[in-house]
Design a protein around this motif. Sequence first.
Motif, PDB file in Angstrom:
ATOM      1  N   ILE A   1       0.851  -1.148  -0.141  1.00 28.47           N
ATOM      2  CA  ILE A   1       0.101   0.038   0.162  1.00 28.47           C
ATOM      3  C   ILE A   1       0.988   1.204   0.045  1.00 28.47           C
ATOM      4  N   ASP A   2       0.535   2.148  -0.793  1.00 26.86           N
ATOM      5  CA  ASP A   2       1.256   3.560  -1.065  1.00 26.86           C
ATOM      6  C   ASP A   2       0.977   4.380   0.022  1.00 26.86           C
ATOM      7  N   LEU A   3       1.688   4.354   1.069  1.00 29.75           N
ATOM      8  CA  LEU A   3       1.640   5.349   2.248  1.00 29.75           C
ATOM      9  C   LEU A   3       2.862   6.094   2.400  1.00 29.75           C
ATOM     10  N   LYS A   4       2.697   7.227   3.130  1.00 29.85           N
ATOM     11  CA  LYS A   4       3.800   7.969   3.473  1.00 29.85           C
ATOM     12  C   LYS A   4       3.533   8.604   4.651  1.00 29.85           C
ATOM     13  N   ALA A   5       4.372   8.527   5.722  1.00 26.44           N
ATOM     14  CA  ALA A   5       4.353   9.187   7.036  1.00 26.44           C
ATOM     15  C   ALA A   5       5.178  10.477   6.736  1.00 26.44           C
ATOM     16  N   VAL A   6       4.496  11.686   7.537  1.00 23.11           N
ATOM     17  CA  VAL A   6       5.086  12.824   7.482  1.00 23.11           C
ATOM     18  C   VAL A   6       5.543  13.467   8.440  1.00 23.11           C
ATOM     19  N   ALA A   7       5.160  12.807  10.014  1.00 18.97           N
ATOM     20  CA  ALA A   7       5.461  13.276  11.248  1.00 18.97           C
ATOM     21  C   ALA A   7       4.990  12.471  12.170  1.00 18.97           C
ATOM     22  N   LEU A   8       5.335  12.655  13.503  1.00 19.89           N
ATOM     23  CA  LEU A   8       4.993  11.912  14.455  1.00 19.89           C
ATOM     24  C   LEU A   8       3.666  12.532  14.870  1.00 19.89           C
ATOM     25  N   GLY A   9       2.956  11.679  15.766  1.00 25.01           N
ATOM     26  CA  GLY A   9       1.784  12.147  16.274  1.00 25.01           C
ATOM     27  C   GLY A   9       2.172  12.846  17.591  1.00 25.01           C
ATOM     28  N   HIS A  10       2.979  12.323  18.382  1.00 31.27           N
ATOM     29  CA  HIS A  10       3.422  12.749  19.840  1.00 31.27           C
ATOM     30  C   HIS A  10       4.780  12.045  19.998  1.00 31.27           C
ATOM     31  N   LYS A  11       5.240  11.930  21.162  1.00 34.78           N
ATOM     32  CA  LYS A  11       6.253  11.228  21.832  1.00 34.78           C
ATOM     33  C   LYS A  11       6.022  10.656  23.257  1.00 34.78           C
TER      34      LYS A  11
ATOM     35  N   MET B   1       1.282  10.849  11.686  1.00 33.40           N
ATOM     36  CA  MET B   1       0.452  11.285  10.586  1.00 33.40           C
ATOM     37  C   MET B   1       0.873  10.522   9.358  1.00 33.40           C
ATOM     38  N   VAL B   2      -0.215  10.014   8.682  1.00 30.35           N
ATOM     39  CA  VAL B   2       0.241   9.306   7.506  1.00 30.35           C
ATOM     40  C   VAL B   2      -0.754   9.542   6.467  1.00 30.35           C
ATOM     41  N   PHE B   3      -0.290   9.695   5.158  1.00 34.05           N
ATOM     42  CA  PHE B   3      -1.006  10.104   4.020  1.00 34.05           C
ATOM     43  C   PHE B   3      -1.142   9.002   2.874  1.00 34.05           C
ATOM     44  N   ASN B   4      -1.958   8.913   2.201  1.00 32.63           N
ATOM     45  CA  ASN B   4      -2.003   7.891   1.253  1.00 32.63           C
ATOM     46  C   ASN B   4      -1.451   8.896   0.033  1.00 32.63           C
ATOM     47  N   ASN B   5      -0.396   8.135  -0.741  1.00 33.88           N
ATOM     48  CA  ASN B   5       0.485   8.710  -1.449  1.00 33.88           C
ATOM     49  C   ASN B   5      -0.518   9.483  -2.706  1.00 33.88           C
ATOM     50  N   ALA B   6      -1.217   8.634  -3.068  1.00 36.92           N
ATOM     51  CA  ALA B   6      -2.290   9.098  -4.167  1.00 36.92           C
ATOM     52  C   ALA B   6      -2.882  10.618  -3.786  1.00 36.92           C
ATOM     53  N   ALA B   7      -3.367  10.840  -2.637  1.00 38.75           N
ATOM     54  CA  ALA B   7      -3.745  12.204  -2.203  1.00 38.75           C
ATOM     55  C   ALA B   7      -2.544  13.015  -2.388  1.00 38.75           C
ATOM     56  N   ILE B   8      -1.233  12.935  -1.882  1.00 38.49           N
ATOM     57  CA  ILE B   8      -0.165  13.616  -1.896  1.00 38.49           C
ATOM     58  C   ILE B   8      -0.079  14.338  -3.345  1.00 38.49           C
TER      59      ILE B   8
END
Length: 310
Positions: free
Chosen positions: A93-103, A208-215
């Motif tokens: 699945i073509d997903l991309k993480a862009v940042a953490l949610g927290h630590k 925080m993760v996005f579907n790469n198609a949306a990106i």
Amino acid sequence: MIRKLIALLLALSVLVGCSSKADNNKTINLGYLPITHALSVFETKEILDQDNVHIKLTKFSNWADLMDALNAGRIDGASVLVELAMKAKSNGIDLKAVALGHKDGNVIIAKKDIKNLSDLKGKTIAIPHAQSSHNILIQLALEKAHLSKNDVKIIQFAPSEMPSSLNSGAIDAYCVAEPFGAVAINTKIGHVLKTSEELWQNSICCAMVFNNAAITKKQTQINQVISAYKQAGKKLAKRKEAMRIASKYLGQDKAVLKQSLAWIHFDDLTLTQEDYDNLALKVKQDGINPNPPSYQDFIYQGANAHGENA
């Protein structure tokens, strides 16, 4: 005359259709579960509410439904257990993480008669999902007590059911996203056996993760969202603002939220290669994901992905 009228109507319908498509491109649909770990999503919406990017929040009751929507592209992105997204990426699945949610922000809650980690032997421990940092934290705790996962019974439970299940005796301990640890403390049905900081400093849990198609389709807008998301983390580092957002979006008792926020950090949401490589090693060692994606394949390398100008 009739032909001219028909032509005019057709032209108007094209204009309306183009306007609708433009509006859709400005709308970013973000999924979440109602947990303290998702506060950055709510703060991001508030930051962008007056901007030209519209955030639509879609609430889910469980991780399976959220991941189905993210994987299929029914939502653009989501705050999600990072291990779930890594597993989806490993599965193509073509997903991309862009940042953490927290630590940090996770605790192991146990019944009051369980005084130390060695007392977990033979007990039933609940986690929200096998693909989770909660699973890693439990295995780290067992290792500290010279126990293995074969010495306990680890089961998957709905987060909201864990406090009541502990109280009824259905489980003996649990590790889950907040605020469900704080619920047990507030109602005095359990105690903190270990915090995530004691087991794994600066532990990673949600991202925080996005579907790469949306990106690809909405890159300009999503870059704006990423920039606002990093700002959101800095704003949430102030406890007063974190309490305001948590109270507005989660509907939990203020004492529960106050305790929950005492365990969690939002100040720096950058997902560094060092932290990610450490996580990837842990998921392999613990049998959670034998083939995690590389940092380069999984982490979005676009504008503001690493916190610049944020």
